[in-house]
Write a protein that holds these residues in place. Structure first.
Motif, PDB file in Angstrom:
ATOM      1  N   THR A   1       0.847  -1.155   0.045  1.00  0.00           N
ATOM      2  CA  THR A   1      -0.040  -0.163  -0.204  1.00  0.00           C
ATOM      3  C   THR A   1       0.906   1.406  -0.132  1.00  0.00           C
ATOM      4  OG1 THR A   1      -0.223   0.256   2.459  1.00  0.00           O
ATOM      5  CG2 THR A   1      -1.852  -1.224   1.302  1.00  0.00           C
ATOM      6  N   TYR A   2       0.120   2.135  -0.134  1.00  0.00           N
ATOM      7  CA  TYR A   2       0.885   3.837  -0.009  1.00  0.00           C
ATOM      8  C   TYR A   2       1.491   3.819   1.264  1.00  0.00           C
ATOM      9  CZ  TYR A   2       2.714   8.368  -1.071  1.00  0.00           C
ATOM     10  OH  TYR A   2       3.239   9.546  -1.518  1.00  0.00           O
ATOM     11  N   GLU A   3       0.776   3.570   2.044  1.00  0.00           N
ATOM     12  CA  GLU A   3       1.094   3.672   3.592  1.00  0.00           C
ATOM     13  C   GLU A   3       2.438   2.879   3.789  1.00  0.00           C
ATOM     14  OE1 GLU A   3      -2.037   2.917   2.585  1.00  0.00           O
ATOM     15  OE2 GLU A   3      -2.807   5.081   2.980  1.00  0.00           O
ATOM     16  N   GLN A   4       2.390   1.695   3.404  1.00  0.00           N
ATOM     17  CA  GLN A   4       3.797   0.762   3.633  1.00  0.00           C
ATOM     18  C   GLN A   4       4.874   1.553   2.747  1.00  0.00           C
ATOM     19  OE1 GLN A   4       1.725  -2.884   1.943  1.00  0.00           O
ATOM     20  NE2 GLN A   4       2.183  -3.755   3.856  1.00  0.00           N
ATOM     21  N   LEU A   5       4.454   1.881   1.725  1.00  0.00           N
ATOM     22  CA  LEU A   5       5.891   2.631   0.988  1.00  0.00           C
ATOM     23  C   LEU A   5       6.329   3.742   1.788  1.00  0.00           C
ATOM     24  CD1 LEU A   5       7.692   2.717  -1.368  1.00  0.00           C
ATOM     25  CD2 LEU A   5       5.885   4.098  -2.695  1.00  0.00           C
ATOM     26  N   SER A   6       5.315   4.613   2.181  1.00  0.00           N
ATOM     27  CA  SER A   6       5.578   5.826   2.917  1.00  0.00           C
ATOM     28  C   SER A   6       6.532   5.436   4.280  1.00  0.00           C
ATOM     29  CB  SER A   6       4.413   6.565   3.478  1.00  0.00           C
ATOM     30  OG  SER A   6       3.852   7.023   2.167  1.00  0.00           O
ATOM     31  N   GLU A   7       5.935   4.395   4.786  1.00  0.00           N
ATOM     32  CA  GLU A   7       6.327   4.003   6.075  1.00  0.00           C
ATOM     33  C   GLU A   7       7.891   3.583   5.896  1.00  0.00           C
ATOM     34  OE1 GLU A   7       6.142   0.208   9.100  1.00  0.00           O
ATOM     35  OE2 GLU A   7       4.435   1.075   8.469  1.00  0.00           O
ATOM     36  N   MET A   8       8.196   2.926   4.837  1.00  0.00           N
ATOM     37  CA  MET A   8       9.664   2.295   4.260  1.00  0.00           C
ATOM     38  C   MET A   8      10.478   3.437   4.139  1.00  0.00           C
ATOM     39  SD  MET A   8       9.053  -0.821   1.944  1.00  0.00           S
ATOM     40  CE  MET A   8       7.366  -1.401   1.820  1.00  0.00           C
ATOM     41  N   ALA A   9      10.022   4.351   3.499  1.00  0.00           N
ATOM     42  CA  ALA A   9      10.617   5.382   3.135  1.00  0.00           C
ATOM     43  C   ALA A   9      10.994   6.520   4.378  1.00  0.00           C
ATOM     44  CB  ALA A   9       9.902   6.375   2.194  1.00  0.00           C
ATOM     45  N   LYS A  10      10.115   6.462   5.355  1.00  0.00           N
ATOM     46  CA  LYS A  10      10.316   7.125   6.586  1.00  0.00           C
ATOM     47  C   LYS A  10      11.554   6.431   7.289  1.00  0.00           C
ATOM     48  CE  LYS A  10       7.912   9.003  10.728  1.00  0.00           C
ATOM     49  NZ  LYS A  10       6.497   9.193  11.257  1.00  0.00           N
ATOM     50  N   GLU A  11      11.477   5.222   7.347  1.00  0.00           N
ATOM     51  CA  GLU A  11      12.578   4.419   7.975  1.00  0.00           C
ATOM     52  C   GLU A  11      13.840   4.760   7.535  1.00  0.00           C
ATOM     53  OE1 GLU A  11      11.554   0.354   8.118  1.00  0.00           O
ATOM     54  OE2 GLU A  11       9.704   0.766   9.567  1.00  0.00           O
ATOM     55  N   LEU A  12      13.620   5.126   5.979  1.00  0.00           N
ATOM     56  CA  LEU A  12      15.000   5.352   5.315  1.00  0.00           C
ATOM     57  C   LEU A  12      15.556   6.773   5.401  1.00  0.00           C
ATOM     58  CD1 LEU A  12      14.661   2.715   2.391  1.00  0.00           C
ATOM     59  CD2 LEU A  12      16.308   2.588   4.031  1.00  0.00           C
ATOM     60  N   ASP A  13      14.524   7.652   5.797  1.00  0.00           N
ATOM     61  CA  ASP A  13      15.076   8.989   6.043  1.00  0.00           C
ATOM     62  C   ASP A  13      14.614   9.624   4.895  1.00  0.00           C
ATOM     63  OD1 ASP A  13      15.236  11.204   7.798  1.00  0.00           O
ATOM     64  OD2 ASP A  13      17.353  11.365   7.259  1.00  0.00           O
ATOM     65  N   ILE A  14      13.662   9.140   4.109  1.00  0.00           N
ATOM     66  CA  ILE A  14      13.258   9.783   2.734  1.00  0.00           C
ATOM     67  C   ILE A  14      11.976  10.880   3.164  1.00  0.00           C
ATOM     68  CG2 ILE A  14      12.701   9.388   0.333  1.00  0.00           C
ATOM     69  CD1 ILE A  14      14.034   6.715   0.465  1.00  0.00           C
ATOM     70  N   SER A  15      12.109  11.925   2.683  1.00  0.00           N
ATOM     71  CA  SER A  15      11.070  12.992   3.002  1.00  0.00           C
ATOM     72  C   SER A  15       9.851  12.586   2.134  1.00  0.00           C
ATOM     73  CB  SER A  15      11.451  14.313   2.713  1.00  0.00           C
ATOM     74  OG  SER A  15      11.741  14.474   1.124  1.00  0.00           O
ATOM     75  N   PRO A  16       8.589  12.888   2.464  1.00  0.00           N
ATOM     76  CA  PRO A  16       7.591  12.444   1.683  1.00  0.00           C
ATOM     77  C   PRO A  16       7.538  13.401   0.257  1.00  0.00           C
ATOM     78  CG  PRO A  16       6.817  12.991   3.972  1.00  0.00           C
ATOM     79  CD  PRO A  16       8.265  13.467   3.831  1.00  0.00           C
ATOM     80  N   GLU A  17       8.218  14.397   0.301  1.00  0.00           N
ATOM     81  CA  GLU A  17       8.111  15.155  -0.942  1.00  0.00           C
ATOM     82  C   GLU A  17       9.074  14.533  -1.966  1.00  0.00           C
ATOM     83  OE1 GLU A  17       9.103  16.716   1.956  1.00  0.00           O
ATOM     84  OE2 GLU A  17       7.122  17.634   2.439  1.00  0.00           O
ATOM     85  N   THR A  18      10.287  14.107  -1.559  1.00  0.00           N
ATOM     86  CA  THR A  18      11.264  13.171  -2.202  1.00  0.00           C
ATOM     87  C   THR A  18      10.559  11.950  -2.637  1.00  0.00           C
ATOM     88  OG1 THR A  18      13.113  14.018  -0.900  1.00  0.00           O
ATOM     89  CG2 THR A  18      13.526  12.169  -2.494  1.00  0.00           C
TER      90      THR A  18
END
Length: 151
Positions: free
Chosen positions: A38-55
């Motif tokens: 899901t997009y939420e899972q993708l966002s969570e993975m990005a957050k764990e990798l310190d990737i901003s929502p904009e990026t």
């Protein structure tokens, strides 16, 4: 893994490509047998990798654009080869008719070889050009096809 001259403790260091491969492998292992995220899972993975929502959003848009371009190129390639296939089919049917007509009227294949050869050479050339289409020529032909398709 790349060796680093600035690494006195022999701690491994990795290139950007290696990091990407390792992280992709880790993500696959983390989500045991899950085909879709899901997009939420993708966002969570990005957050764990310190990737901003904009990026993440920009990366997703770039990915979607690349996916769309690839699909368009595949559709264009399919169109080009179907067009060549139809021309070969027409060539075979028409020349079979001419050869048959020549056999019926003259009892031998005589004049039918000329259209067979001339049309065949043109078709072979078109097929060769289609198979060699790449780079800037390919891009121009793709744009022309897209305009014609959208009109």
């Amino acid at each position: 893994m790349t060796a680093s001259n600035e690494n006195p403790d022999n701690i491994p260091s990795y290139s950007q490509e290696e990091v990407q491969e390792i992280l992709q492998n880790a993500i696959v292992r983390k989500v045991d047998n899950q085909d879709h995220f899901t997009y939420e899972q993708l966002s969570e993975m990005a957050k764990e990798l310190d990737i901003s929502p904009e990026t993440l959003k920009v990366a997703e848009e770039n990915w979607q654009q690349q996916k769309t371009e690839l699909q368009q190129r595949q559709a264009f390639d399919k169109h080009r080869w179907q067009k060549i296939k139809r021309r070969w089919e027409g060539y075979l049917i028409f020349n079979a008719f001419l050869v048959t007509l020549n056999l019926i009227t003259a009892g031998t294949v005589s004049w039918a070889v000329y259209p067979l050869a001339f049309f065949g050479l043109g078709l072979v050339y078109d097929t060769w050009e289609t198979s060699r289409l790449e780079g800037e020529k390919y891009d121009r032909a793709l744009e022309k096809w897209q305009k014609k398709k959208s009109a």
